[in-house]
Design a protein around this motif. Structure first.
Motif, PDB file in Angstrom:
ATOM      1  N   ASP A 216      -9.324 -17.377  50.479  1.00  0.00           N
ATOM      2  CA  ASP A 216      -9.741 -16.655  50.567  1.00  0.00           C
ATOM      3  C   ASP A 216     -10.406 -15.478  49.904  1.00  0.00           C
ATOM      4  N   LYS A 217     -10.082 -15.629  49.085  1.00  0.00           N
ATOM      5  CA  LYS A 217     -10.946 -14.850  47.659  1.00  0.00           C
ATOM      6  C   LYS A 217     -11.092 -15.798  46.879  1.00  0.00           C
ATOM      7  N   TYR A 218     -11.950 -17.152  46.987  1.00  0.00           N
ATOM      8  CA  TYR A 218     -12.291 -17.751  45.950  1.00  0.00           C
ATOM      9  C   TYR A 218     -13.736 -17.488  45.941  1.00  0.00           C
ATOM     10  N   ALA A 219     -14.770 -16.227  47.030  1.00  0.00           N
ATOM     11  CA  ALA A 219     -15.822 -16.108  46.779  1.00  0.00           C
ATOM     12  C   ALA A 219     -15.582 -15.508  45.635  1.00  0.00           C
ATOM     13  N   GLU A 220     -14.870 -13.921  45.715  1.00  0.00           N
ATOM     14  CA  GLU A 220     -14.823 -12.720  44.574  1.00  0.00           C
ATOM     15  C   GLU A 220     -14.648 -13.632  43.455  1.00  0.00           C
ATOM     16  N   LEU A 221     -13.743 -13.771  43.623  1.00  0.00           N
ATOM     17  CA  LEU A 221     -12.695 -14.571  42.227  1.00  0.00           C
ATOM     18  C   LEU A 221     -13.959 -15.390  41.005  1.00  0.00           C
ATOM     19  N   SER A 222     -14.444 -16.784  41.721  1.00  0.00           N
ATOM     20  CA  SER A 222     -15.540 -16.891  41.026  1.00  0.00           C
ATOM     21  C   SER A 222     -16.912 -16.663  40.684  1.00  0.00           C
ATOM     22  N   LYS A 223     -16.866 -15.175  40.928  1.00  0.00           N
ATOM     23  CA  LYS A 223     -18.118 -14.125  40.620  1.00  0.00           C
ATOM     24  C   LYS A 223     -17.543 -13.431  39.600  1.00  0.00           C
ATOM     25  N   ILE A 224     -16.066 -13.756  39.607  1.00  0.00           N
ATOM     26  CA  ILE A 224     -14.917 -12.589  38.251  1.00  0.00           C
ATOM     27  C   ILE A 224     -15.472 -14.198  37.199  1.00  0.00           C
ATOM     28  N   ALA A 225     -14.917 -14.776  36.920  1.00  0.00           N
ATOM     29  CA  ALA A 225     -15.556 -15.631  36.157  1.00  0.00           C
ATOM     30  C   ALA A 225     -14.823 -17.457  36.639  1.00  0.00           C
ATOM     31  N   PRO A 226     -14.873 -18.380  36.112  1.00  0.00           N
ATOM     32  CA  PRO A 226     -14.922 -19.469  36.894  1.00  0.00           C
ATOM     33  C   PRO A 226     -13.563 -19.641  36.907  1.00  0.00           C
ATOM     34  N   THR A 227     -13.569 -20.250  38.361  1.00  0.00           N
ATOM     35  CA  THR A 227     -11.915 -20.071  39.372  1.00  0.00           C
ATOM     36  C   THR A 227     -11.413 -21.579  39.827  1.00  0.00           C
ATOM     37  N   VAL A 228     -10.164 -21.728  38.620  1.00  0.00           N
ATOM     38  CA  VAL A 228     -10.018 -23.557  39.335  1.00  0.00           C
ATOM     39  C   VAL A 228      -9.217 -23.183  40.274  1.00  0.00           C
ATOM     40  N   MET A 229      -8.890 -24.286  41.331  1.00  0.00           N
ATOM     41  CA  MET A 229      -7.869 -24.013  42.335  1.00  0.00           C
ATOM     42  C   MET A 229      -7.616 -25.341  42.350  1.00  0.00           C
ATOM     43  N   THR A 230      -6.367 -25.374  42.933  1.00  0.00           N
ATOM     44  CA  THR A 230      -5.130 -26.315  43.068  1.00  0.00           C
ATOM     45  C   THR A 230      -5.215 -26.682  44.746  1.00  0.00           C
ATOM     46  N   GLU A 231      -5.057 -27.119  44.856  1.00  0.00           N
ATOM     47  CA  GLU A 231      -4.958 -27.724  46.636  1.00  0.00           C
ATOM     48  C   GLU A 231      -3.848 -26.453  47.440  1.00  0.00           C
ATOM     49  N   ASN A 232      -2.741 -27.244  47.123  1.00  0.00           N
ATOM     50  CA  ASN A 232      -1.584 -25.700  47.369  1.00  0.00           C
ATOM     51  C   ASN A 232      -0.224 -26.241  45.933  1.00  0.00           C
ATOM     52  N   THR A 233       0.820 -25.846  46.305  1.00  0.00           N
ATOM     53  CA  THR A 233       1.716 -24.824  45.337  1.00  0.00           C
ATOM     54  C   THR A 233       2.590 -26.067  45.943  1.00  0.00           C
ATOM     55  N   GLY A 234       3.922 -25.566  45.096  1.00  0.00           N
ATOM     56  CA  GLY A 234       5.692 -26.435  44.758  1.00  0.00           C
ATOM     57  C   GLY A 234       5.347 -28.067  44.133  1.00  0.00           C
ATOM     58  N   TYR A 235       5.215 -28.614  45.935  1.00  0.00           N
ATOM     59  CA  TYR A 235       5.436 -30.186  46.000  1.00  0.00           C
ATOM     60  C   TYR A 235       4.642 -30.842  44.949  1.00  0.00           C
ATOM     61  N   PRO A 236       4.076 -30.405  44.950  1.00  0.00           N
ATOM     62  CA  PRO A 236       2.987 -31.424  43.874  1.00  0.00           C
ATOM     63  C   PRO A 236       2.637 -31.243  42.191  1.00  0.00           C
ATOM     64  N   TRP A 237       3.767 -29.793  41.825  1.00  0.00           N
ATOM     65  CA  TRP A 237       2.876 -28.900  40.884  1.00  0.00           C
ATOM     66  C   TRP A 237       2.461 -30.595  39.758  1.00  0.00           C
ATOM     67  N   LYS A 238       3.093 -31.261  38.890  1.00  0.00           N
ATOM     68  CA  LYS A 238       2.865 -32.464  38.668  1.00  0.00           C
ATOM     69  C   LYS A 238       1.674 -32.175  38.244  1.00  0.00           C
ATOM     70  N   ASP A 239       0.912 -33.131  39.382  1.00  0.00           N
ATOM     71  CA  ASP A 239      -0.893 -33.104  39.786  1.00  0.00           C
ATOM     72  C   ASP A 239      -1.625 -31.836  38.992  1.00  0.00           C
ATOM     73  N   ASN A 240      -1.061 -30.530  39.915  1.00  0.00           N
ATOM     74  CA  ASN A 240      -1.713 -29.453  39.101  1.00  0.00           C
ATOM     75  C   ASN A 240      -1.319 -29.364  38.163  1.00  0.00           C
ATOM     76  N   PHE A 241      -0.321 -29.082  37.340  1.00  0.00           N
ATOM     77  CA  PHE A 241      -0.043 -29.418  36.571  1.00  0.00           C
ATOM     78  C   PHE A 241      -1.232 -29.923  35.253  1.00  0.00           C
ATOM     79  N   ARG A 242      -1.649 -30.694  35.567  1.00  0.00           N
ATOM     80  CA  ARG A 242      -2.088 -32.130  35.126  1.00  0.00           C
ATOM     81  C   ARG A 242      -4.220 -31.230  34.899  1.00  0.00           C
ATOM     82  N   LEU A 243      -3.738 -30.509  36.263  1.00  0.00           N
ATOM     83  CA  LEU A 243      -5.023 -29.741  36.466  1.00  0.00           C
ATOM     84  C   LEU A 243      -5.491 -28.144  35.330  1.00  0.00           C
TER      85      LEU A 243
END
Length: 331
Positions: A142-169
């Motif tokens: 919900d804060k992506y628009a504001e954050l993206s105006k500050i700097a390139p913002t890289v978001m994973t979809e979720n946290t927790g269970y997909p932590w290994k995929d998130n780490f690669r990103l």
């Protein structure tokens, strides 16, 4: 028995107008749409080439070697530190220590606190002139628009269970893919070492392990198969009691103190979030159902650090957890 002393090793491990004004002065031009591809901030750390990173919010252009990174969740902080990157800023977890206590003090010293995890201070983030922000859609979509105006913002979809995929990103965004391969290889070897110490794959599979979390303001959670800690147990090849298959969405099966015996297994690890009395830990562990569980009678119940086992979510945390698993299950 507590395992907190049994950790022998680890991997090397605001208004929109105000924020926009700060980010324009700190980061140069910005993409007011807050979506799609955008370039890195040249004024934050000099000019340089960029590359495209595919994220939960679409393609994002990031600098080849980001120098001023801000992370907004515990998983992203673990990833950055594991990869040898000290962020200039990070949100803090809702714990007395601010940053999670399993992280070495010298590794987090000097990181600017930019607010609570779910309510980051956008002005404080912009003031740091970051050239990369790491977080997840589930936390801060919900804060992506504001954050993206500050700097390139890289978001994973979720946290927790997909932590290994998130780490690669995270590694891709940080330009640390080579380091990430070393981290994952070391983790795989550590897993193999622990499985061997437990007597091999067959014996590990025959050892059922429960993870119980006492949570202030909520029911007691018996963790299922789709969460961070479950992936580590699965990597080692440990068995799980049948009750975990009733977990809602695979995450947890929640019970009252009157049903805590459903968590019984060959070994039970448990943590507490919040006040032990308000989380029903004191009541539960002092009751007859708990004391009559086989794991309790056999001395195979282990209180563990909630910040490490549940909140850390990364390879540095996982490495320490593996050591504690081995210590407990081979004692």
């Amino acid at each position: 028995m507590t395992l907190r002393s049994l950790r022998p090793r680890s991997l090397a491990a605001a208004s929109l107008a105000t924020v926009a004004a700060l980010s324009l002065s700190a980061c140069g031009s910005s993409d007011d749409s807050g979506s799609g591809s955008r370039s890195g901030s040249d004024s934050a750390s000099g000019s340089g080439s960029t590359r495209t990173v595919k994220t939960a919010m679409g393609d994002v252009e990031v600098r080849e070697a980001p120098e001023r990174v801000v992370v907004l969740d515990t998983a992203e902080l673990d990833s950055a530190l594991t990869l040898g990157v000290k962020p200039v800023g990070s949100t803090h977890a809702d714990v007395a220590s601010g940053f999670l206590d399993y992280l070495p003090e010298d590794r987090v010293a000097g990181i600017e606190d930019v607010g609570r995890m779910m309510t980051p201070n956008l002005e404080a983030i912009a003031a740091l002139k970051p050239d990369l922000i790491l977080t997840s859609k589930v936390r801060h979509g919900d804060k992506y628009a504001e954050l993206s105006k500050i700097a390139p913002t890289v978001m994973t979809e979720n946290t927790g269970y997909p932590w290994k995929d998130n780490f690669r990103l995270h590694a891709q965004a940080l330009g640390k893919q080579a380091e990430a391969k070393k981290v994952t290889a070391a983790y795989a070897q550590h897993v193999a070492d622990v499985t061997k110490a437990l007597g091999g794959a067959e014996k590990a599979a025959a050892t059922e392990v429960s993870m119980v979390r006492f949570v202030e303001g909520a029911d007691i959670r018996i963790y299922g198969r789709k969460n961070y800690i479950a992936t580590i147990l699965a990597d080692v090849g440990l068995g799980r009691p049948a009750i975990v298959d009733k977990a809602k969405d695979g995450f947890s099966y929640d019970v009252s103190p009157e049903k805590i015996d459903l968590a019984d297994a060959d070994a039970v690890f448990h943590s507490t979030y919040g006040d032990p009395k308000k989380a029903k830990e004191t009541e539960t562990t002092g009751g007859g159902l708990w004391k009559n569980m086989d794991a309790v009678k056999n001395g195979k119940v282990f209180p563990v650090d909630d910040q490490l086992w549940i909140q850390g979510i990364g390879y540095t945390a996982a490495d320490k957890i593996l050591d504690e698993l081995r210590a407990g299950l081979t004692a």
